[in-house]
Design a protein around this motif. Structure first.
Motif, PDB file in Angstrom:
ATOM      1  N   PHE A  40      13.288  45.770  43.289  1.00  0.00           N
ATOM      2  CA  PHE A  40      13.660  44.727  42.330  1.00  0.00           C
ATOM      3  C   PHE A  40      13.533  43.332  42.928  1.00  0.00           C
ATOM      4  O   PHE A  40      13.261  42.372  42.202  1.00  0.00           O
ATOM      5  N   ALA A  41      13.725  43.212  44.234  1.00  0.00           N
ATOM      6  CA  ALA A  41      13.665  41.892  44.869  1.00  0.00           C
ATOM      7  C   ALA A  41      12.278  41.274  44.743  1.00  0.00           C
ATOM      8  O   ALA A  41      12.149  40.058  44.564  1.00  0.00           O
ATOM      9  N   VAL A  42      11.236  42.095  44.843  1.00  0.00           N
ATOM     10  CA  VAL A  42       9.873  41.537  44.763  1.00  0.00           C
ATOM     11  C   VAL A  42       9.567  41.013  43.357  1.00  0.00           C
ATOM     12  O   VAL A  42       8.661  40.204  43.182  1.00  0.00           O
ATOM     13  N   ILE A  43      10.326  41.472  42.356  1.00  0.00           N
ATOM     14  CA  ILE A  43      10.166  40.947  40.994  1.00  0.00           C
ATOM     15  C   ILE A  43      11.107  39.777  40.757  1.00  0.00           C
ATOM     16  O   ILE A  43      10.758  38.813  40.068  1.00  0.00           O
ATOM     17  N   ALA A  44      12.302  39.847  41.342  1.00  0.00           N
ATOM     18  CA  ALA A  44      13.343  38.868  41.041  1.00  0.00           C
ATOM     19  C   ALA A  44      12.937  37.450  41.406  1.00  0.00           C
ATOM     20  O   ALA A  44      13.227  36.499  40.657  1.00  0.00           O
ATOM     21  N   LEU A  45      12.285  37.260  42.548  1.00  0.00           N
ATOM     22  CA  LEU A  45      11.939  35.910  42.989  1.00  0.00           C
ATOM     23  C   LEU A  45      11.012  35.195  42.009  1.00  0.00           C
ATOM     24  O   LEU A  45      11.333  34.084  41.562  1.00  0.00           O
ATOM     25  N   PRO A  46       9.863  35.780  41.629  1.00  0.00           N
ATOM     26  CA  PRO A  46       9.028  35.082  40.638  1.00  0.00           C
ATOM     27  C   PRO A  46       9.701  34.941  39.277  1.00  0.00           C
ATOM     28  O   PRO A  46       9.449  33.971  38.558  1.00  0.00           O
ATOM     29  N   VAL A  47      10.570  35.882  38.914  1.00  0.00           N
ATOM     30  CA  VAL A  47      11.287  35.775  37.638  1.00  0.00           C
ATOM     31  C   VAL A  47      12.197  34.550  37.655  1.00  0.00           C
ATOM     32  O   VAL A  47      12.234  33.762  36.695  1.00  0.00           O
ATOM     33  N   LEU A  48      12.938  34.360  38.748  1.00  0.00           N
ATOM     34  CA  LEU A  48      13.826  33.205  38.861  1.00  0.00           C
ATOM     35  C   LEU A  48      13.052  31.890  38.805  1.00  0.00           C
ATOM     36  O   LEU A  48      13.543  30.885  38.273  1.00  0.00           O
ATOM     37  N   LEU A  49      11.848  31.897  39.330  1.00  0.00           N
ATOM     38  CA  LEU A  49      11.066  30.660  39.402  1.00  0.00           C
ATOM     39  C   LEU A  49      10.316  30.350  38.112  1.00  0.00           C
ATOM     40  O   LEU A  49      10.175  29.177  37.741  1.00  0.00           O
ATOM     41  N   PHE A  50       9.839  31.389  37.405  1.00  0.00           N
ATOM     42  CA  PHE A  50       8.881  31.134  36.331  1.00  0.00           C
ATOM     43  C   PHE A  50       9.288  31.652  34.949  1.00  0.00           C
ATOM     44  O   PHE A  50       8.677  31.273  33.956  1.00  0.00           O
ATOM     45  N   VAL A  51      10.283  32.516  34.870  1.00  0.00           N
ATOM     46  CA  VAL A  51      10.635  33.114  33.582  1.00  0.00           C
ATOM     47  C   VAL A  51      11.951  32.527  33.084  1.00  0.00           C
ATOM     48  O   VAL A  51      12.969  32.613  33.786  1.00  0.00           O
ATOM     49  N   PRO A  52      11.979  31.934  31.886  1.00  0.00           N
ATOM     50  CA  PRO A  52      13.233  31.378  31.354  1.00  0.00           C
ATOM     51  C   PRO A  52      14.283  32.477  31.163  1.00  0.00           C
ATOM     52  O   PRO A  52      13.952  33.589  30.754  1.00  0.00           O
ATOM     53  N   ARG A  53      15.542  32.152  31.479  1.00  0.00           N
ATOM     54  CA  ARG A  53      16.595  33.145  31.293  1.00  0.00           C
ATOM     55  C   ARG A  53      16.811  33.396  29.813  1.00  0.00           C
ATOM     56  O   ARG A  53      16.909  32.451  29.019  1.00  0.00           O
TER      57      ARG A  53
END
Length: 315
Positions: A40-53
């Motif tokens: 999950f960590a390898v997905i979480a970083l780009p999600v935090l940077l580029f995907v709106p919550r």
């Protein structure tokens, strides 16, 4: 459902079924809690940077992420590390379907139909057959741990359902991606406490050796193909069709998982396990299918209309 969307559904089945091979490869190299955190960590970083919550209440995001990401994979990976056969794990995990129905009845006050009650009873009978067979050949503990993983997944489903019901028009792909933000930190802490603070890090370093590439491939497969691509296509289908039309596709996942484990891992299932598996799948299908009431159909139509065309590309 169009022929194209059926093909997409079968693609998801293939990706998720083969994912159990990737999970086995990862668990052969990484400690289970650390592997769960890492995927999950390898997905979480780009999600935090580029995907709106997604604009949902935090409680539902946390419930979704905790049930689906922490409880499911903590128990599943522990079960597989403790000896749960890969193919059988893909089958027993389908217990999430009747568990979801039960939790919806208990906590969301959803009405349960007689056919669903019958399906749950049949699924439980199938689990009992599998448990009896495992007791004859090995420990039953891995089966119980996999059932706990299915229950965790069911709690995650409740969180996802509440989030989408309370927020019509929600970009469900963003919700799917944001649950990857929840598991890494708790799972890394759990790994450090139970597996050792440096065990996972040493495994990461070793994975860059000539013999460690299967572990890196497993991380890439589970994170990108199984989670982003598979869940993205699944979300797309769920936004276009009623859940009762799409959900039965998941019952094909164990067929791929068992066949792949048989072909590549030499895991030959016992006849009694196969019989129990057929019973479980039949019960899970009955528990999640059946004719919906007019109220249910009207609510589904309202949600479909509010969701509009899914923005899969933007996710």
């Amino acid at each position: 459902m169009t022929a194209r969307d059926r093909l997409l559904g079968l693609t998801v089945v293939l990706l998720w079924g083969l994912n159990f091979l990737a999970l086995r490869a990862g668990l052969d190299h990484f400690p289970p809690f650390f592997f769960a955190a890492l995927r999950f960590a390898v997905i979480a970083l780009p999600v935090l940077l580029f995907v709106p919550r997604p604009k949902v209440r935090m409680r539902w995001l946390l419930l979704y992420g905790t049930g689906f990401g922490i409880l499911q994979f903590a128990f599943l990976f522990t079960a597989m590390r403790a000896g749960m056969p890969t193919g059988l794990a893909s089958l027993v995990l389908q217990s999430s379907a009747p568990f979801t129905v039960l939790l919806g009845t208990l906590f969301l006050r959803e009405r349960i139909r007689p056919i669903q009650v019958g399906g749950i009873v049949v699924a439980m009978a199938g689990m009992a057959v599998i448990g009896w067979d495992r007791l004859e050949h090995a420990s039953v503990l891995p089966v119980l741990l996999t059932l706990a993983a299915g229950l965790g997944w069911a709690f995650g489903n409740i969180g996802a359902r509440q989030a989408t019901v309370e927020s019509p028009g929600l970009n469900t792909m963003h919700l799917t991606l944001w649950i990857a933000v929840v598991p890494p930190l708790p799972m890394f802490v759990l790994s450090a406490a139970t597996e050792g603070p440096t065990t996972g890090l040493r495994a990461v370093v070793d994975s860059f050796s000539t013999t460690g590439w299967p572990a890196l491939a497993a991380i890439a497969y589970t994170a990108i193909l199984a989670t982003v691509v598979g869940s993205g296509l699944w979300t797309y289908l769920m936004s276009r069709y009623p859940a009762g039309v799409v959900a039965p596709f998941t019952l094909l996942v164990p067929i791929v998982g068992i066949a792949a484990a048989w072909a590549f891992l030499d895991e030959t299932p016992t006849p009694l396990s196969l019989i129990g598996g057929v019973i479980v799948i039949a019960g899970a299908f009955a528990a999640t299918a059946g004719k919906r009431s007019k109220v249910d159909r009207a609510q589904a139509a309202e949600l479909d209309a509010a969701a509009g065309t899914p923005e899969l590309v933007k996710a």
